[in-house]
Design an enzyme around this catalytic site. Structure first.
Site, PDB file in Angstrom:
ATOM      1  N   TYR A   1      -1.010   0.003  10.357  1.00 11.65           N
ATOM      2  CA  TYR A   1      -1.575  -1.344  10.427  1.00 11.65           C
ATOM      3  C   TYR A   1      -2.075  -1.668  11.839  1.00 11.65           C
ATOM      4  O   TYR A   1      -3.122  -2.301  11.997  1.00 11.65           O
ATOM      5  CB  TYR A   1      -0.551  -2.378   9.962  1.00 11.65           C
ATOM      6  CG  TYR A   1      -0.148  -2.201   8.507  1.00 11.65           C
ATOM      7  CD1 TYR A   1      -1.120  -2.140   7.504  1.00 11.65           C
ATOM      8  CD2 TYR A   1       1.180  -2.079   8.121  1.00 11.65           C
ATOM      9  CE1 TYR A   1      -0.773  -1.961   6.177  1.00 11.65           C
ATOM     10  CE2 TYR A   1       1.535  -1.902   6.787  1.00 11.65           C
ATOM     11  CZ  TYR A   1       0.558  -1.841   5.832  1.00 11.65           C
ATOM     12  OH  TYR A   1       0.892  -1.665   4.522  1.00 11.65           O
TER      13      TYR A   1
ATOM     14  N   ASN B   1       9.924   1.405   9.535  1.00 15.62           N
ATOM     15  CA  ASN B   1       8.855   2.185   8.893  1.00 15.62           C
ATOM     16  C   ASN B   1       7.719   2.382   9.913  1.00 15.62           C
ATOM     17  O   ASN B   1       6.657   1.782   9.806  1.00 15.62           O
ATOM     18  CB  ASN B   1       8.372   1.427   7.646  1.00 15.62           C
ATOM     19  CG  ASN B   1       7.416   2.233   6.787  1.00 15.62           C
ATOM     20  OD1 ASN B   1       6.952   3.307   7.187  1.00 15.62           O
ATOM     21  ND2 ASN B   1       7.115   1.733   5.606  1.00 15.62           N
TER      22      ASN B   1
ATOM     23  N   GLY C   1      -4.557   6.138   2.231  1.00 11.50           N
ATOM     24  CA  GLY C   1      -4.097   4.803   2.632  1.00 11.50           C
ATOM     25  C   GLY C   1      -5.265   3.991   3.175  1.00 11.50           C
ATOM     26  O   GLY C   1      -5.411   2.806   2.872  1.00 11.50           O
TER      27      GLY C   1
ATOM     28  N   LYS D   1      -3.283   0.396  14.041  1.00 12.69           N
ATOM     29  CA  LYS D   1      -4.561   1.053  14.338  1.00 12.69           C
ATOM     30  C   LYS D   1      -5.713   0.362  13.608  1.00 12.69           C
ATOM     31  O   LYS D   1      -6.856   0.480  13.992  1.00 12.69           O
ATOM     32  CB  LYS D   1      -4.499   2.557  14.092  1.00 12.69           C
ATOM     33  CG  LYS D   1      -4.755   3.037  12.701  1.00 12.69           C
ATOM     34  CD  LYS D   1      -4.797   4.563  12.624  1.00 12.69           C
ATOM     35  CE  LYS D   1      -4.819   4.989  11.167  1.00 12.69           C
ATOM     36  NZ  LYS D   1      -4.714   6.401  10.941  1.00 12.69           N
TER      37      LYS D   1
ATOM     38  N   ILE E   1       0.902  -1.158   0.000  1.00 10.56           N
ATOM     39  CA  ILE E   1       0.000   0.000   0.000  1.00 10.56           C
ATOM     40  C   ILE E   1       0.934   1.199   0.000  1.00 10.56           C
ATOM     41  O   ILE E   1       1.706   1.377   0.944  1.00 10.56           O
ATOM     42  CB  ILE E   1      -0.895   0.110   1.251  1.00 10.56           C
ATOM     43  CG1 ILE E   1      -1.898  -1.037   1.341  1.00 10.56           C
ATOM     44  CG2 ILE E   1      -1.653   1.432   1.240  1.00 10.56           C
ATOM     45  CD1 ILE E   1      -2.944  -0.864   2.454  1.00 10.56           C
ATOM     46  N   TYR E   2       0.905   1.958  -1.062  1.00 11.19           N
ATOM     47  CA  TYR E   2       1.810   3.108  -1.176  1.00 11.19           C
ATOM     48  C   TYR E   2       1.027   4.338  -1.611  1.00 11.19           C
ATOM     49  O   TYR E   2       0.333   4.305  -2.627  1.00 11.19           O
ATOM     50  CB  TYR E   2       2.907   2.841  -2.210  1.00 11.19           C
ATOM     51  CG  TYR E   2       3.998   1.957  -1.696  1.00 11.19           C
ATOM     52  CD1 TYR E   2       3.839   0.576  -1.651  1.00 11.19           C
ATOM     53  CD2 TYR E   2       5.198   2.496  -1.240  1.00 11.19           C
ATOM     54  CE1 TYR E   2       4.852  -0.240  -1.166  1.00 11.19           C
ATOM     55  CE2 TYR E   2       6.214   1.679  -0.762  1.00 11.19           C
ATOM     56  CZ  TYR E   2       6.033   0.322  -0.733  1.00 11.19           C
ATOM     57  OH  TYR E   2       7.028  -0.486  -0.249  1.00 11.19           O
TER      58      TYR E   2
HETATM   59  C1  LIG Z   1       1.463   3.455   5.073  1.00 13.18           C
HETATM   60  C2  LIG Z   1       0.520   4.505   4.515  1.00 13.18           C
HETATM   61  C3  LIG Z   1      -0.296   3.888   3.387  1.00 13.18           C
HETATM   62  C4  LIG Z   1      -0.437   4.942   5.629  1.00 13.18           C
HETATM   63  O1  LIG Z   1      -1.281   5.960   5.166  1.00 13.18           O
HETATM   64  P1  LIG Z   1      -1.348   7.362   5.947  1.00 13.18           P
HETATM   65  O2  LIG Z   1      -2.386   8.177   5.302  1.00 13.18           O
HETATM   66  O3  LIG Z   1       0.015   7.919   6.016  1.00 13.18           O
HETATM   67  O4  LIG Z   1      -1.795   6.827   7.354  1.00 13.18           O
HETATM   68  P2  LIG Z   1      -2.390   7.606   8.587  1.00 13.18           P
HETATM   69  O5  LIG Z   1      -1.833   8.974   8.660  1.00 13.18           O
HETATM   70  O6  LIG Z   1      -3.863   7.430   8.545  1.00 13.18           O
HETATM   71  O7  LIG Z   1      -1.893   6.667   9.771  1.00 13.18           O
HETATM   72  C5  LIG Z   1      -0.601   6.558  10.117  1.00 13.18           C
HETATM   73  C6  LIG Z   1      -0.545   6.438  11.630  1.00 13.18           C
HETATM   74  O8  LIG Z   1       0.840   6.388  11.938  1.00 13.18           O
HETATM   75  C7  LIG Z   1       1.126   7.326  12.969  1.00 13.18           C
HETATM   76  N1  LIG Z   1       2.094   8.239  12.403  1.00 13.18           N
HETATM   77  C8  LIG Z   1       1.909   9.291  11.591  1.00 13.18           C
HETATM   78  N2  LIG Z   1       3.104   9.826  11.288  1.00 13.18           N
HETATM   79  C9  LIG Z   1       4.029   9.091  11.904  1.00 13.18           C
HETATM   80  C10 LIG Z   1       5.439   9.148  11.965  1.00 13.18           C
HETATM   81  N3  LIG Z   1       6.135  10.063  11.306  1.00 13.18           N
HETATM   82  N4  LIG Z   1       6.078   8.231  12.712  1.00 13.18           N
HETATM   83  C11 LIG Z   1       5.399   7.293  13.382  1.00 13.18           C
HETATM   84  N5  LIG Z   1       4.068   7.185  13.349  1.00 13.18           N
HETATM   85  C12 LIG Z   1       3.383   8.082  12.604  1.00 13.18           C
HETATM   86  C13 LIG Z   1      -0.131   7.904  13.465  1.00 13.18           C
HETATM   87  O9  LIG Z   1      -0.465   7.122  14.603  1.00 13.18           O
HETATM   88  C14 LIG Z   1      -1.115   7.644  12.368  1.00 13.18           C
HETATM   89  O10 LIG Z   1      -2.342   7.290  12.927  1.00 13.18           O
HETATM   90  P3  LIG Z   1      -3.372   8.402  13.548  1.00 13.18           P
HETATM   91  O11 LIG Z   1      -4.507   8.453  12.585  1.00 13.18           O
HETATM   92  O12 LIG Z   1      -3.749   7.780  14.842  1.00 13.18           O
HETATM   93  O13 LIG Z   1      -2.666   9.701  13.671  1.00 13.18           O
HETATM   94  C15 LIG Z   1       1.284   5.734   3.985  1.00 13.18           C
HETATM   95  O14 LIG Z   1       1.947   6.377   5.059  1.00 13.18           O
HETATM   96  C16 LIG Z   1       2.306   5.398   2.917  1.00 13.18           C
HETATM   97  O15 LIG Z   1       1.967   5.253   1.745  1.00 13.18           O
HETATM   98  N6  LIG Z   1       3.565   5.331   3.292  1.00 13.18           N
HETATM   99  C17 LIG Z   1       4.640   5.099   2.350  1.00 13.18           C
HETATM  100  C18 LIG Z   1       4.595   3.705   1.790  1.00 13.18           C
HETATM  101  C19 LIG Z   1       4.650   2.651   2.842  1.00 13.18           C
HETATM  102  O16 LIG Z   1       5.426   2.731   3.771  1.00 13.18           O
HETATM  103  N7  LIG Z   1       3.823   1.638   2.634  1.00 13.18           N
HETATM  104  C20 LIG Z   1       3.741   0.502   3.491  1.00 13.18           C
HETATM  105  C21 LIG Z   1       4.766  -0.457   3.086  1.00 13.18           C
HETATM  106  S1  LIG Z   1       4.516  -1.945   3.969  1.00 13.18           S
END
Ligand SMILES: CC(C)(COP(=O)(O)OP(=O)(O)OC[C@H]1O[C@@H](n2cnc3c(N)ncnc32)[C@H](O)[C@@H]1OP(=O)(O)O)[C@@H](O)C(=O)NCCC(=O)NCCS
Length: 174
Positions: A143, A136, A109, A145, A97-98
């Protein structure tokens, strides 16, 4: 951000898949990895040949998240023998999921994730699993949450570097 659509990726839009795949992989991993490892993975992991094979695989599906006709994220699911590990017929793997960095934290996401769960339920799988790089935290928290729990750790290679993936799963009650 109400007009985000999730659509299945087909061969005729493979160029867009290559583009979003490379861009999001680079945004996610370039800071923690050597330029050499990155170049090798971007070349090989997202070649048109490899993506064509994956798109033609009956046991894999890709979905785009689009906003105003622009691709801003994608999802890759694997079933049966196409899962990268386990290969349990009753499981579904979220391999990727990216979402583009500028759209993190904006529910994109979550929409892609919801699609994965919808399909897992349609296919009556017992559980969904995935591997996530231990460095990461954002993805791990995402995941967690959504109810995923860690069940194992595996080592994988990015170029010449060995890295550890945390394996997580979510049981579904069908
Ligand atoms: C993974 C991904 C799809 C999640 O989507 P997102 O829109 O970023 O997710 P959210 O912001 O809803 O949730 C991330 C949660 O991580 C936490 N978070 C946010 N920023 C963070 C940071 N810099 N460090 C640690 N935790 C963090 C928060 O708890 C957040 O949840 P919340 O709604 O309680 O605040 C997106 O970040 C992404 O595409 N990342 C890059 C690609 C990737 O890493 N993919 C997964 C590979 S396995």
């Amino acid at each position: 951000m109400t007009n985000i659509y999730i659509e299945k990726v087909t061969l005729n839009i493979i160029d867009q898949l290559q583009k979003i795949g490379r861009q999001t992989f680079y945004e996610t991993f370039s800071a923690g990895n050597t330029e050499e490892s990155m170049t090798k993975y971007l070349d090989e992991g997202f070649s048109i040949e490899k993506l064509t094979t994956e798109l033609n695989d009956k046991n894999s599906e890709f979905y785009f998240a689009t906003l105003d006709n622009n691709v801003i994220g994608y999802l890759k699911l694997n079933f049966g023998q196409s899962q990268t590990e386990l290969q349990d017929e009753k499981a579904l793997e979220i391999e990727r999921i990216y979402v583009l960095k500028e759209f993190h934290g904006k529910n994109v996401g979550q929409l892609l994730y919801n699609k994965a769960i919808q399909i897992a339920k349609q296919k009556k799988t017992d559980y969904v699993w995935l591997g996530v790089w231990e460095e990461n935290p954002r993805a791990i928290n995402f995941y967690k949450k959504n109810g995923f729990v860690e069940f194992d750790k595996h080592v994988f290679k990015l170029g010449n570097d060995e890295q550890t993936d945390i394996m997580m799963k979510l049981k579904l009650d069908n």
